[in-house]
Design an enzyme around this catalytic site. Structure first.
Site, short mmCIF file in Angstrom:
data_model
loop_
_atom_site.label_atom_id
_atom_site.label_comp_id
_atom_site.label_asym_id
_atom_site.label_seq_id
_atom_site.Cartn_x
_atom_site.Cartn_y
_atom_site.Cartn_z
N GLU A 195 39.92 34.26 46.59
CA GLU A 195 40.04 35.54 45.88
C GLU A 195 39.30 35.52 44.54
OE1 GLU A 195 44.14 36.73 45.48
OE2 GLU A 195 44.34 37.14 47.61
N GLU B 148 44.38 36.83 54.34
CA GLU B 148 45.69 36.68 53.69
C GLU B 148 46.33 38.04 53.49
OE1 GLU B 148 45.91 33.99 50.16
OE2 GLU B 148 47.18 35.59 49.35
C1 IDC Z 1 51.02 32.40 45.27
C2 IDC Z 1 52.19 31.67 45.90
C3 IDC Z 1 53.09 31.12 44.82
C4 IDC Z 1 52.27 30.27 43.86
C5 IDC Z 1 51.09 31.06 43.33
C6 IDC Z 1 50.19 30.22 42.45
O1 IDC Z 1 52.86 32.52 46.77
O2 IDC Z 1 54.13 30.37 45.37
O3 IDC Z 1 53.08 29.89 42.80
O4 IDC Z 1 50.32 31.56 44.41
O5 IDC Z 1 49.42 31.00 41.64
C7 IDC Z 1 47.36 35.71 46.43
C8 IDC Z 1 46.84 34.34 46.42
C9 IDC Z 1 47.93 33.34 46.71
C10 IDC Z 1 49.22 33.73 46.03
C11 IDC Z 1 49.69 35.05 46.64
C12 IDC Z 1 50.99 35.54 46.04
O6 IDC Z 1 45.76 34.14 47.30
O7 IDC Z 1 47.51 32.07 46.26
O8 IDC Z 1 50.16 32.74 46.31
N1 IDC Z 1 48.65 36.05 46.45
O9 IDC Z 1 50.87 35.74 44.67
N2 IDC Z 1 46.65 36.81 46.36
C13 IDC Z 1 47.48 37.86 46.31
C14 IDC Z 1 48.77 37.39 46.37
#
Ligand code: IDC
Length: 476
Positions: free
Chosen positions: A190, A274
């Site tokens: 991302e 995702e």
């Molecule tokens: C989130 C995980 C969370 C972790 C965080 C780290 O769910 O447990 O603490 O990342 O920064 C994304 C990202 C993905 C995120 C997820 C939710 O690709 O890494 O995971 N998210 O925030 N993009 C949109 C949402």
């Protein structure tokens, strides 16, 4: 003893800014040695190629097609960060999710900057992460699934920040896996706070590094604003590249679907590598109405999608409940609200290629570690996963006991090891340790055992040293 828990503060992104969140993170790192688990395979219901046929895919228009030019829609689940939750990179986990969700794809999310990520770690951790990818690639292949190797940039924002490492990582992967046709390379999860021209610059270095060894593998490239601005991009010259579209149904709705429709009009092939049914923080309440609209939209357009995330973390996007400590053999009640909704949505779809009388997948017995040592019972303790935690060897065990004797009102199971050890986690039993012997006693719901019945679903994680073995078992 409890696993070491470290409380750290992380910054996570949300659509309209940043939120600071404190969370508990399990430290579990280092090498996992190869495990010996045999699992009976089953058909992939969603891939349109037959099981033995080549898994080679390519892009036609905006869709993915197989070697017979039939449209293939990949559906899968993403790991959480490999450094955070290595225990789910496990063949039994994949097999169980394949059979419960009817998925054909697993995504291996390797963070670059967050928590022990690839670009902020030393060589030991890098090696460990690559070993996890090796395992994931191997299990996916054995289970006839696709696997996405995801360079999970997030707080790094602009993928060029680690372009050197990305190029060398992807050339290494593409070289190592050049003969595999079930791998998809996702080169920058991302991108954010950056532009499409920056991403193009990055992609135009990383894609050729992959193409040097693999002319055909599908590649997914992230798009600006956390893989949302698919309407603002132009296609790259590579013919087998797709463009990432990510959504979290609690946050992203019709306006993002409109962007997707615009991209499709411009013949841009999209891949939802995702998505979540909660909000963009990965937490919060679920928006099932929007999630349904999203998946129906994707199904209609034959766009592939991968749900976030395979873990039991205390956040609503995790597909397992936090109380579920198992890594396979999940019961319906082990899945979180998100997991249950996804499972129902994913598995309800029958596909053209699904056979009517598909035989039920059965997880067969992995390597038996313990011998049968008495005549009244058969005790089985299987080591299903192992990894290093600093100087310790962590081993995960599945335990069962068949009572070959008369019905019992209660029972005791003893496992003697060749060394002292600690129990880091355990489920479905109580225990005491006496010297090198683990004395297992029942919990209320498995206390009574009928003649010839088996007590199943007991499990534990043992913290010991390498070479740990069970030398004796007894059941009375
Ligand atoms: C989130 C995980 C969370 C972790 C965080 C780290 O769910 O447990 O603490 O990342 O920064 C994304 C990202 C993905 C995120 C997820 C939710 O690709 O890494 O995971 N998210 O925030 N993009 C949109 C949402």
């Amino acid at each position: 003893m409890l696993k070491l828990i470290l409380s750290i503060t992380l910054t996570i992104h949300m659509l309209f800014g940043y939120a600071v969140q404190t969370e508990n993170i399990n430290i579990a790192q280092s090498t996992i040695s190869p495990e010996t688990i045999k699992i009976t395979d089953q058909d992939i219901p969603l891939a349109s190629s037959s099981k033995k046929a080549s898994k080679k895919l390519h892009i036609k228009g905006t869709q993915i097609v197989n070697s017979q030019n039939k449209v293939v829609q990949l559906k899968g689940l993403s790991s959480h960060g490999l450094s955070w939750y290595p225990q789910y990179i496990n063949k039994k986990t994949f097999a169980k999710l394949k059979s419960d969700f009817k998925i054909n794809t697993i995504r291996l999310a390797m963070y670059t900057e967050e928590y022990n990520g690839y670009c902020v770690s030393g060589s030991k951790q890098k090696k460990y992460l690559k070993q996890l990818i090796d395992k994931g690639v191997k299990y996916a292949k054995e289970l006839d699934m696709y696997v996405i190797i995801d360079w999970h940039i997030l707080s790094d924002g602009n993928p060029n920040k680690h372009i050197k490492e990305a190029v060398s990582f992807f050339s290494e992967m593409a070289k190592k896996y050049k003969k595999e046709d079930h791998i998809i390379y996702e080169i920058c999860n991302e991108p954010n706070n950056t532009s499409w021209s920056q991403i193009k610059k990055f992609a135009n270095k990383v894609i050729p590094a992959i193409r040097k060894y693999n002319k055909n593998a599908l590649i997914i490239v992230g798009t600006p604003t956390w893989s949302q601005d698919v309407d603002k991009i132009s296609k790259l010259s590579d013919k087998n590249t797709l463009y990432a579209l990510h959504f979290y149904a609690g946050t992203h709705k019709q306006s993002l679907r409109n962007k997707a429709s615009q991209a499709l009009k411009k013949k841009i092939p999209l891949f939802v590598s995702e998505f979540g049914i909660c909000d963009a923080s990965g937490n919060g309440s679920l928006n099932k109405t929007e999630a349904k609209k999203w998946l129906e939209f994707l199904d209609k357009n034959k766009i592939s999608y991968v749900g976030w995330n395979i873990s039991n973390k205390n956040e609503s996007s995790a597909i397992l409940k936090t109380s579920c400590k198992k890594t396979s053999g999940f019961k319906s009640s082990d899945y979180s609200a998100s997991g249950t909704w996804l499972k129902n949505y994913f598995s309800k779809k029958k596909t053209v290629t699904q056979k009517k009388n598909t035989t039920q997948k059965k997880e067969t017995t992995p390597k038996k570690v313990t011998p049968k040592t008495n005549t009244t019972a058969k005790v089985t303790a299987k080591c299903i996963n192992q990894w290093n935690d600093n100087q310790y060897k962590m081993t995960q065990w599945d335990i069962s006991a068949k009572n070959n004797n008369k019905a019992k009102n209660t029972w005791t199971l003893k496992l003697t090891f060749n060394q002292s050890f600690k129990v880091s986690q355990h489920w479905n039993f109580n225990y005491k340790i006496s010297g090198k012997t683990l004395i297992i006693t029942p919990v209320s719901y498995n206390k009574k055992v009928k003649a010839n019945a088996t007590i199943n679903n007991m499990g534990m994680i043992i913290k010991g040293k390498s070479g740990l073995k069970i030398t004796k078992t007894s059941f009375s």
